[in-house]
Design an enzyme around this catalytic site. Structure first.
Site, PDB file in Angstrom:
ATOM      1  N   PRO A 174      19.152 -30.377 -26.341  1.00  0.00           N
ATOM      2  CA  PRO A 174      20.591 -30.078 -26.379  1.00  0.00           C
ATOM      3  C   PRO A 174      21.443 -31.124 -25.662  1.00  0.00           C
ATOM      4  CG  PRO A 174      19.369 -28.324 -25.238  1.00  0.00           C
ATOM      5  CD  PRO A 174      18.361 -29.297 -25.731  1.00  0.00           C
ATOM      6  N   GLU A 190      11.213 -23.912 -20.820  1.00  0.00           N
ATOM      7  CA  GLU A 190      12.415 -24.123 -20.006  1.00  0.00           C
ATOM      8  C   GLU A 190      12.846 -25.587 -19.957  1.00  0.00           C
ATOM      9  OE1 GLU A 190      13.846 -21.397 -18.739  1.00  0.00           O
ATOM     10  OE2 GLU A 190      12.196 -20.214 -19.549  1.00  0.00           O
ATOM     11  N   ARG A 198      16.171 -35.423 -48.139  1.00  0.00           N
ATOM     12  CA  ARG A 198      16.977 -35.354 -49.372  1.00  0.00           C
ATOM     13  C   ARG A 198      17.674 -36.681 -49.689  1.00  0.00           C
ATOM     14  NH1 ARG A 198      22.360 -34.530 -48.545  1.00  0.00           N
ATOM     15  NH2 ARG A 198      22.802 -33.472 -50.511  1.00  0.00           N
ATOM     16  N   ASP A 201      28.414 -36.032 -51.421  1.00  0.00           N
ATOM     17  CA  ASP A 201      28.318 -35.155 -50.250  1.00  0.00           C
ATOM     18  C   ASP A 201      29.571 -35.153 -49.398  1.00  0.00           C
ATOM     19  OD1 ASP A 201      25.775 -34.302 -50.571  1.00  0.00           O
ATOM     20  OD2 ASP A 201      24.867 -35.718 -49.183  1.00  0.00           O
TER      21      ASP A 201
HETATM   22  N1  ADE Z   1      16.558 -27.762 -28.290  1.00  0.00           N
HETATM   23  C1  ADE Z   1      17.190 -26.642 -27.890  1.00  0.00           C
HETATM   24  N2  ADE Z   1      18.444 -26.612 -28.346  1.00  0.00           N
HETATM   25  C2  ADE Z   1      18.633 -27.753 -29.073  1.00  0.00           C
HETATM   26  C3  ADE Z   1      19.724 -28.314 -29.785  1.00  0.00           C
HETATM   27  N3  ADE Z   1      20.899 -27.700 -29.874  1.00  0.00           N
HETATM   28  N4  ADE Z   1      19.538 -29.498 -30.399  1.00  0.00           N
HETATM   29  C4  ADE Z   1      18.360 -30.146 -30.305  1.00  0.00           C
HETATM   30  N5  ADE Z   1      17.295 -29.668 -29.637  1.00  0.00           N
HETATM   31  C5  ADE Z   1      17.420 -28.493 -29.011  1.00  0.00           C
END
Ligand code: ADE
Length: 223
Positions: free
Chosen positions: A86, A113, A150, A164
């Site tokens: 994230p 975690e 794709r 697209d």
């Molecule tokens: N792992 C957990 N959440 C994620 C996200 N939003 N993007 C990429 N990997 C992740």
């Protein structure tokens, strides 16, 4: 193209890669996808791949050794190693086009975690699919694979991705209609039945512009 996915949960990918366009791309030899369980690389006598965090705190952290050994055994000079996390840079269609040109992608799915910070040193890129936290990198990896495969030449009709949303022009797609001509009182726009392709192209462009202005004005600002 070859895509190696490092995951503790290879079974999660089954339905996604065994249906529809991805399945066909694999069967036609357009892409080779390997699901690699990095637990197979652990040297821990109990097959552990995680441990408690230094400094204390909740949860378990993925250890370096299995992931380092796994990546080192499969990477070549042509590989691009990507960590799904994230806190990576936010994934965009433009990146899908760039990654579709690569010969070998190695996707590392974090889980639990977190992962030992030193794992980042193995990676060429860190990608997030959006500002929300999932339980692991598996679903983000599926998103990357789907959006990249794709775009490999011959996987889908070229025209489909030339048109697209989000390519270079930052416009959303125009509305599409099919038969019947009237459904529950809602009619197909007359112009689409005219057979005048120049006018239809112009109409579609204007509709794309209108939709983008209404729904995603931020995309037009980027232009
Ligand atoms: N792992 C957990 N959440 C994620 C996200 N939003 N993007 C990429 N990997 C992740």
């Amino acid at each position: 193209m070859k895509i190696d996915i490092l995951t503790l949960f290879p079974e999660m990918f089954k339905g996604v890669f065994e249906e529809s366009i991805i399945k066909r791309a694999i069967n036609n030899g357009k892409v080779e996808i390997n699901l690699i369980n990095f637990r197979d690389y652990t040297t821990d006598p109990h097959n552990k791949v995680d441990d408690t965090p230094y400094g204390g705190g909740a949860g378990m952290v993925l250890t370096c050794q299995p992931i380092f050994d796994c990546v080192k055994s499969i990477r070549t000079e042509k590989s691009k190693v990507i960590l799904l996390t994230p806190d990576g840079i936010q994934y965009k269609q433009r990146m899908a086009y760039d990654l579709a040109e690569e010969e070998h992608l190695i996707l590392i799915c974090g889980h639990y975690e977190g992962f030992d910070e030193r794992i980042r040193s193995l990676c060429d890129m860190e990608i997030s699919i959006g500002d929300y936290v999932l339980t692991g990198g598996e679903i983000p990896s599926m998103v990357l694979v789907d959006s990249i495969v794709r775009l490999i030449p011959g996987v889908i009709n070229e025209r489909s991705h030339i048109e697209d949303s989000f390519k270079d022009n930052y416009l959303l797609d125009y509305p599409s209609y099919t038969k019947p001509r009237v459904y529950e009182g809602m009619e197909v726009p007359e112009i689409l039945l005219s057979g005048d392709h120049k006018k239809i192209d112009e109409y579609r462009y204007q509709e794309s512009l209108k939709r983008t202005r209404e729904r995603r004005p931020d995309l037009l600002d980027k232009k």
